[in-house]
Design a protein around this motif. Structure first.
Motif, PDB file in Angstrom:
ATOM      1  N   THR A   1      -5.990   5.257  -5.731  1.00 34.39           N
ATOM      2  CA  THR A   1      -4.823   5.707  -6.499  1.00 34.39           C
ATOM      3  C   THR A   1      -4.193   4.538  -7.246  1.00 34.39           C
ATOM      4  O   THR A   1      -3.861   4.638  -8.439  1.00 34.39           O
ATOM      5  CB  THR A   1      -3.785   6.354  -5.567  1.00 34.39           C
TER       6      THR A   1
ATOM      7  N   GLY B   1      -5.573   5.448  -1.019  1.00 37.45           N
ATOM      8  CA  GLY B   1      -4.445   4.723  -1.601  1.00 37.45           C
ATOM      9  C   GLY B   1      -4.883   3.618  -2.536  1.00 37.45           C
ATOM     10  O   GLY B   1      -4.284   3.400  -3.595  1.00 37.45           O
TER      11      GLY B   1
ATOM     12  N   PHE C   1       1.431   3.957  -2.833  1.00 38.05           N
ATOM     13  CA  PHE C   1       0.262   4.652  -3.375  1.00 38.05           C
ATOM     14  C   PHE C   1      -0.370   5.610  -2.361  1.00 38.05           C
ATOM     15  O   PHE C   1      -1.421   6.174  -2.620  1.00 38.05           O
ATOM     16  CB  PHE C   1      -0.768   3.625  -3.844  1.00 38.05           C
ATOM     17  N   ARG C   2       0.285   5.783  -1.242  1.00 31.19           N
ATOM     18  CA  ARG C   2      -0.228   6.698  -0.229  1.00 31.19           C
ATOM     19  C   ARG C   2      -0.002   8.141  -0.644  1.00 31.19           C
ATOM     20  O   ARG C   2       1.065   8.511  -1.117  1.00 31.19           O
ATOM     21  CB  ARG C   2       0.440   6.455   1.119  1.00 31.19           C
ATOM     22  N   GLU C   3      -1.014   8.964  -0.442  1.00 27.58           N
ATOM     23  CA  GLU C   3      -0.860  10.401  -0.611  1.00 27.58           C
ATOM     24  C   GLU C   3      -0.159  10.954   0.637  1.00 27.58           C
ATOM     25  O   GLU C   3      -0.219  10.355   1.713  1.00 27.58           O
ATOM     26  CB  GLU C   3      -2.239  11.060  -0.775  1.00 27.58           C
TER      27      GLU C   3
ATOM     28  N   TYR D   1       0.815  -1.220   0.000  1.00 33.29           N
ATOM     29  CA  TYR D   1       0.000   0.000   0.000  1.00 33.29           C
ATOM     30  C   TYR D   1       0.846   1.266   0.000  1.00 33.29           C
ATOM     31  O   TYR D   1       0.458   2.287  -0.592  1.00 33.29           O
ATOM     32  CB  TYR D   1      -0.901  -0.023   1.234  1.00 33.29           C
ATOM     33  N   GLU D   2       1.995   1.212   0.637  1.00 31.13           N
ATOM     34  CA  GLU D   2       2.835   2.391   0.874  1.00 31.13           C
ATOM     35  C   GLU D   2       3.137   3.210  -0.387  1.00 31.13           C
ATOM     36  O   GLU D   2       3.048   4.451  -0.350  1.00 31.13           O
ATOM     37  CB  GLU D   2       4.148   1.967   1.547  1.00 31.13           C
TER      38      GLU D   2
END
Length: 263
Positions: free
Chosen positions: A219, A216, A162-164, A159-160
Protein backbone atom coordinates in the motif's frame (compact mmCIF):
# COMPACT_ATOMS: atom_id res chain seq x y z
CA UNK A 1 -7.27 -8.39 -1.87
CA UNK A 2 -5.90 -10.14 -4.96
CA UNK A 3 -4.71 -6.89 -6.56
CA UNK A 4 -2.80 -6.00 -3.41
CA UNK A 5 -0.64 -9.12 -3.64
CA UNK A 6 -0.17 -9.32 -7.42
CA UNK A 7 2.97 -7.17 -7.61
CA UNK A 8 4.78 -9.07 -4.86
CA UNK A 9 3.47 -12.59 -5.68
CA UNK A 10 6.98 -14.01 -6.18
CA UNK A 11 8.20 -12.38 -2.95
CA UNK A 12 5.16 -13.75 -1.14
CA UNK A 13 5.81 -17.29 -2.37
CA UNK A 14 9.48 -17.12 -1.35
CA UNK A 15 9.15 -15.30 1.96
CA UNK A 16 6.24 -17.02 3.65
CA UNK A 17 6.94 -19.91 6.03
CA UNK A 18 5.63 -23.44 5.56
CA UNK A 19 2.93 -24.58 7.93
CA UNK A 20 3.77 -27.33 10.45
CA UNK A 21 2.75 -30.90 9.61
CA UNK A 22 1.17 -31.21 13.07
CA UNK A 23 -1.38 -28.53 12.16
CA UNK A 24 -2.73 -30.56 9.24
CA UNK A 25 -2.71 -33.81 11.20
CA UNK A 26 -4.81 -32.15 13.89
CA UNK A 27 -7.27 -30.72 11.36
CA UNK A 28 -7.53 -34.01 9.44
CA UNK A 29 -8.23 -35.89 12.66
CA UNK A 30 -11.48 -33.91 12.92
CA UNK A 31 -12.81 -34.81 9.46
CA UNK A 32 -14.61 -38.20 9.28
CA UNK A 33 -13.45 -38.76 5.70
CA UNK A 34 -10.41 -37.54 3.78
CA UNK A 35 -11.79 -37.48 0.25
CA UNK A 36 -12.07 -33.83 -0.79
CA UNK A 37 -10.61 -30.61 0.64
CA UNK A 38 -11.12 -27.07 -0.63
CA UNK A 39 -8.30 -24.61 0.10
CA UNK A 40 -9.63 -21.08 -0.36
CA UNK A 41 -7.34 -18.13 -1.04
CA UNK A 42 -4.59 -20.65 -1.72
CA UNK A 43 -2.04 -18.07 -2.91
CA UNK A 44 1.15 -19.99 -3.70
CA UNK A 45 -0.40 -23.27 -2.58
CA UNK A 46 1.43 -23.81 0.70
CA UNK A 47 -1.58 -25.20 2.55
CA UNK A 48 -2.82 -27.11 -0.49
CA UNK A 49 0.52 -28.90 -0.80
CA UNK A 50 0.31 -29.99 2.84
CA UNK A 51 -3.26 -31.23 2.39
CA UNK A 52 -2.39 -33.25 -0.72
CA UNK A 53 -0.76 -36.23 1.10
CA UNK A 54 -3.78 -36.50 3.42
CA UNK A 55 -6.78 -35.93 1.15
CA UNK A 56 -7.57 -37.84 -2.02
CA UNK A 57 -8.24 -34.63 -3.91
CA UNK A 58 -7.65 -30.95 -3.17
CA UNK A 59 -9.31 -28.02 -4.92
CA UNK A 60 -7.25 -24.87 -4.41
CA UNK A 61 -8.78 -21.56 -5.47
CA UNK A 62 -7.61 -17.98 -5.65
CA UNK A 63 -8.76 -14.77 -7.32
CA UNK A 64 -5.21 -13.86 -8.38
CA UNK A 65 -3.75 -15.51 -11.51
CA UNK A 66 -0.32 -14.14 -10.58
CA UNK A 67 -0.38 -15.92 -7.23
CA UNK A 68 -1.41 -19.18 -8.90
CA UNK A 69 1.57 -18.94 -11.27
CA UNK A 70 3.83 -19.67 -8.29
CA UNK A 71 1.65 -22.39 -6.77
CA UNK A 72 3.14 -25.78 -5.87
CA UNK A 73 2.07 -28.34 -8.47
CA UNK A 74 1.03 -31.82 -7.34
CA UNK A 75 -1.05 -34.43 -9.23
CA UNK A 76 -4.06 -34.42 -6.87
CA UNK A 77 -4.31 -30.63 -6.54
CA UNK A 78 -6.58 -28.80 -8.98
CA UNK A 79 -5.86 -25.06 -9.01
CA UNK A 80 -8.78 -22.91 -10.04
CA UNK A 81 -8.98 -19.19 -10.70
CA UNK A 82 -12.27 -17.88 -9.31
CA UNK A 83 -14.05 -14.52 -9.38
CA UNK A 84 -14.09 -12.49 -6.14
CA UNK A 85 -17.76 -13.34 -5.68
CA UNK A 86 -19.45 -16.51 -6.89
CA UNK A 87 -23.07 -17.52 -7.33
CA UNK A 88 -24.08 -21.03 -6.27
CA UNK A 89 -24.00 -22.03 -9.94
CA UNK A 90 -20.43 -20.74 -10.26
CA UNK A 91 -19.49 -22.41 -6.99
CA UNK A 92 -20.73 -25.74 -8.30
CA UNK A 93 -18.94 -25.17 -11.61
CA UNK A 94 -15.58 -24.04 -10.24
CA UNK A 95 -15.36 -25.81 -6.88
CA UNK A 96 -17.69 -28.65 -5.93
CA UNK A 97 -21.27 -29.85 -5.71
CA UNK A 98 -23.52 -29.44 -2.70
CA UNK A 99 -22.54 -31.38 0.46
CA UNK A 100 -19.50 -32.97 -1.20
CA UNK A 101 -16.52 -31.40 0.62
CA UNK A 102 -14.97 -32.86 3.79
CA UNK A 103 -12.81 -29.88 4.69
CA UNK A 104 -12.56 -26.17 3.85
CA UNK A 105 -9.29 -24.48 4.78
CA UNK A 106 -8.35 -20.81 4.74
CA UNK A 107 -4.70 -20.09 5.49
CA UNK A 108 -3.96 -16.49 6.49
CA UNK A 109 -6.73 -15.09 4.31
CA UNK A 110 -10.09 -15.25 6.10
CA UNK A 111 -9.81 -11.66 7.32
CA UNK A 112 -9.94 -10.42 3.71
CA UNK A 113 -13.21 -12.22 2.83
CA UNK A 114 -16.82 -11.06 2.65
CA UNK A 115 -17.65 -13.37 5.54
CA UNK A 116 -21.47 -13.62 5.33
CA UNK A 117 -21.30 -14.49 1.63
CA UNK A 118 -18.35 -16.83 2.07
CA UNK A 119 -19.93 -18.71 4.96
CA UNK A 120 -23.06 -19.35 2.87
CA UNK A 121 -20.82 -21.04 0.31
CA UNK A 122 -18.97 -23.04 2.96
CA UNK A 123 -22.23 -24.33 4.44
CA UNK A 124 -23.44 -25.26 0.96
CA UNK A 125 -20.39 -27.33 -0.06
CA UNK A 126 -19.54 -29.03 3.26
CA UNK A 127 -20.88 -32.48 4.07
CA UNK A 128 -23.44 -32.27 6.85
CA UNK A 129 -23.25 -32.46 9.81
CA UNK A 130 -19.53 -33.14 10.27
CA UNK A 131 -17.83 -31.27 7.43
CA UNK A 132 -15.07 -29.10 8.88
CA UNK A 133 -13.87 -25.55 8.28
CA UNK A 134 -10.42 -24.59 9.54
CA UNK A 135 -9.02 -21.07 9.29
CA UNK A 136 -5.72 -19.95 10.72
CA UNK A 137 -3.38 -17.02 10.69
CA UNK A 138 -0.05 -15.91 12.04
CA UNK A 139 1.46 -12.54 12.79
CA UNK A 140 4.89 -10.99 12.21
CA UNK A 141 7.99 -13.14 12.81
CA UNK A 142 9.61 -13.13 16.23
CA UNK A 143 13.42 -13.07 15.91
CA UNK A 144 15.14 -11.87 19.08
CA UNK A 145 14.97 -8.94 21.46
CA UNK A 146 17.20 -6.63 19.36
CA UNK A 147 15.50 -7.17 16.00
CA UNK A 148 12.00 -7.25 17.49
CA UNK A 149 12.60 -3.88 19.19
CA UNK A 150 13.52 -2.22 15.87
CA UNK A 151 10.51 -3.81 14.21
CA UNK A 152 8.10 -2.76 16.96
CA UNK A 153 9.12 0.89 16.57
CA UNK A 154 8.90 0.68 12.76
CA UNK A 155 5.50 -1.04 12.86
CA UNK A 156 3.88 1.37 15.32
CA UNK A 157 5.14 4.56 13.65
CA UNK A 158 6.08 4.13 9.98
CA UNK A 159 3.96 1.14 9.01
CA UNK A 160 0.78 2.01 10.93
CA UNK A 161 -0.62 4.66 8.48
CA UNK A 162 -0.61 2.11 5.65
CA UNK A 163 -2.28 -0.77 7.46
CA UNK A 164 -5.57 -2.04 6.10
CA UNK A 165 -8.32 -2.61 8.72
CA UNK A 166 -8.52 -6.35 7.99
CA UNK A 167 -5.06 -7.31 9.34
CA UNK A 168 -6.10 -5.91 12.71
CA UNK A 169 -8.18 -9.10 13.04
CA UNK A 170 -4.87 -10.95 12.71
CA UNK A 171 -3.31 -8.82 15.43
CA UNK A 172 -6.25 -9.88 17.61
CA UNK A 173 -5.38 -13.54 16.89
CA UNK A 174 -8.76 -14.13 15.16
CA UNK A 175 -10.46 -13.87 18.56
CA UNK A 176 -13.00 -11.34 17.29
CA UNK A 177 -13.55 -12.68 13.76
CA UNK A 178 -17.06 -13.97 13.05
CA UNK A 179 -17.01 -17.80 12.98
CA UNK A 180 -20.57 -19.25 13.09
CA UNK A 181 -19.77 -22.96 13.39
CA UNK A 182 -20.06 -25.72 15.98
CA UNK A 183 -17.07 -27.08 17.95
CA UNK A 184 -15.49 -30.19 16.44
CA UNK A 185 -15.35 -33.39 18.43
CA UNK A 186 -12.97 -33.33 21.38
CA UNK A 187 -13.05 -29.59 22.06
CA UNK A 188 -15.68 -27.32 23.59
CA UNK A 189 -15.16 -24.20 21.48
CA UNK A 190 -13.98 -23.08 18.04
CA UNK A 191 -10.77 -21.41 19.20
CA UNK A 192 -8.51 -19.68 18.53
CA UNK A 193 -6.13 -22.53 19.37
CA UNK A 194 -2.48 -21.56 19.67
CA UNK A 195 -0.50 -24.79 20.14
CA UNK A 196 1.13 -24.63 16.70
CA UNK A 197 4.21 -22.60 15.74
CA UNK A 198 5.79 -22.01 12.35
CA UNK A 199 9.54 -21.78 12.13
CA UNK A 200 11.61 -20.54 9.22
CA UNK A 201 15.36 -20.05 8.91
CA UNK A 202 16.02 -16.49 7.77
CA UNK A 203 18.90 -14.19 7.05
CA UNK A 204 18.42 -10.42 7.00
CA UNK A 205 17.51 -10.38 3.30
CA UNK A 206 14.82 -13.01 3.91
CA UNK A 207 13.43 -10.97 6.79
CA UNK A 208 13.26 -7.80 4.72
CA UNK A 209 11.65 -9.73 1.86
CA UNK A 210 8.97 -10.85 4.31
CA UNK A 211 8.26 -7.22 5.20
CA UNK A 212 8.10 -6.32 1.50
CA UNK A 213 5.56 -9.11 0.93
CA UNK A 214 3.08 -7.53 3.37
CA UNK A 215 -0.06 -5.64 2.40
CA UNK A 216 0.95 -2.47 4.26
CA UNK A 217 4.29 -2.28 2.48
CA UNK A 218 2.56 -2.67 -0.89
CA UNK A 219 0.00 0.00 0.00
CA UNK A 220 2.80 2.42 0.91
CA UNK A 221 4.71 1.60 -2.26
CA UNK A 222 1.62 2.25 -4.38
CA UNK A 223 1.43 5.70 -2.75
CA UNK A 224 5.06 6.42 -3.57
CA UNK A 225 6.41 5.78 -0.07
CA UNK A 226 9.41 3.50 0.58
CA UNK A 227 9.02 2.22 4.14
CA UNK A 228 12.39 0.46 4.23
CA UNK A 229 14.52 3.59 4.19
CA UNK A 230 18.32 3.48 4.29
CA UNK A 231 18.25 4.61 7.92
CA UNK A 232 15.82 1.85 8.92
CA UNK A 233 17.77 -0.77 6.95
CA UNK A 234 20.89 0.21 8.88
CA UNK A 235 19.05 -0.17 12.19
CA UNK A 236 17.87 -3.64 11.19
CA UNK A 237 21.39 -4.55 10.04
CA UNK A 238 22.97 -3.52 13.36
CA UNK A 239 20.31 -5.37 15.37
CA UNK A 240 20.50 -8.46 13.17
CA UNK A 241 24.29 -8.74 13.43
CA UNK A 242 24.47 -8.01 17.16
CA UNK A 243 24.72 -11.71 18.04
CA UNK A 244 27.17 -12.57 15.25
CA UNK A 245 24.77 -15.03 13.61
CA UNK A 246 23.72 -14.31 10.02
CA UNK A 247 20.98 -16.98 10.03
CA UNK A 248 18.24 -16.97 12.63
CA UNK A 249 15.14 -19.06 13.33
CA UNK A 250 12.04 -16.92 12.98
CA UNK A 251 9.03 -18.04 15.01
CA UNK A 252 5.43 -17.44 13.94
CA UNK A 253 2.74 -18.44 16.48
CA UNK A 254 -0.34 -19.83 14.68
CA UNK A 255 -3.92 -19.01 15.70
CA UNK A 256 -6.48 -21.59 14.53
CA UNK A 257 -10.26 -21.41 14.36
CA UNK A 258 -11.90 -24.76 13.60
CA UNK A 259 -15.52 -25.91 13.56
CA UNK A 260 -18.00 -28.23 11.92
CA UNK A 261 -20.94 -27.21 9.79
CA UNK A 262 -23.72 -28.98 11.74
CA UNK A 263 -27.17 -29.63 10.30
Amino acid sequence: MADMFVKQAKQYAEARPNYPEELFKFIASKTPKNELAWDVGTGSGQAAASLAPIYKNVIATDTSPKQLEFAIKLPNIRYQLTPPTMSITELEQHVATQSSVDLVTIATALHWFDLPQFYKQVKWVLKKPNGVIAAWTYYWPEINESVDAVFKSFHSVDYEPFREPQPKLVENKYMSIDFPFEPVDGVDNTGPFDQFVLEKSMDLDDYLTFIRSSSGYQTAKNRGVELLTDNLMEKFKVAWNSDGQSKKVARFPVYLRIGKVGN
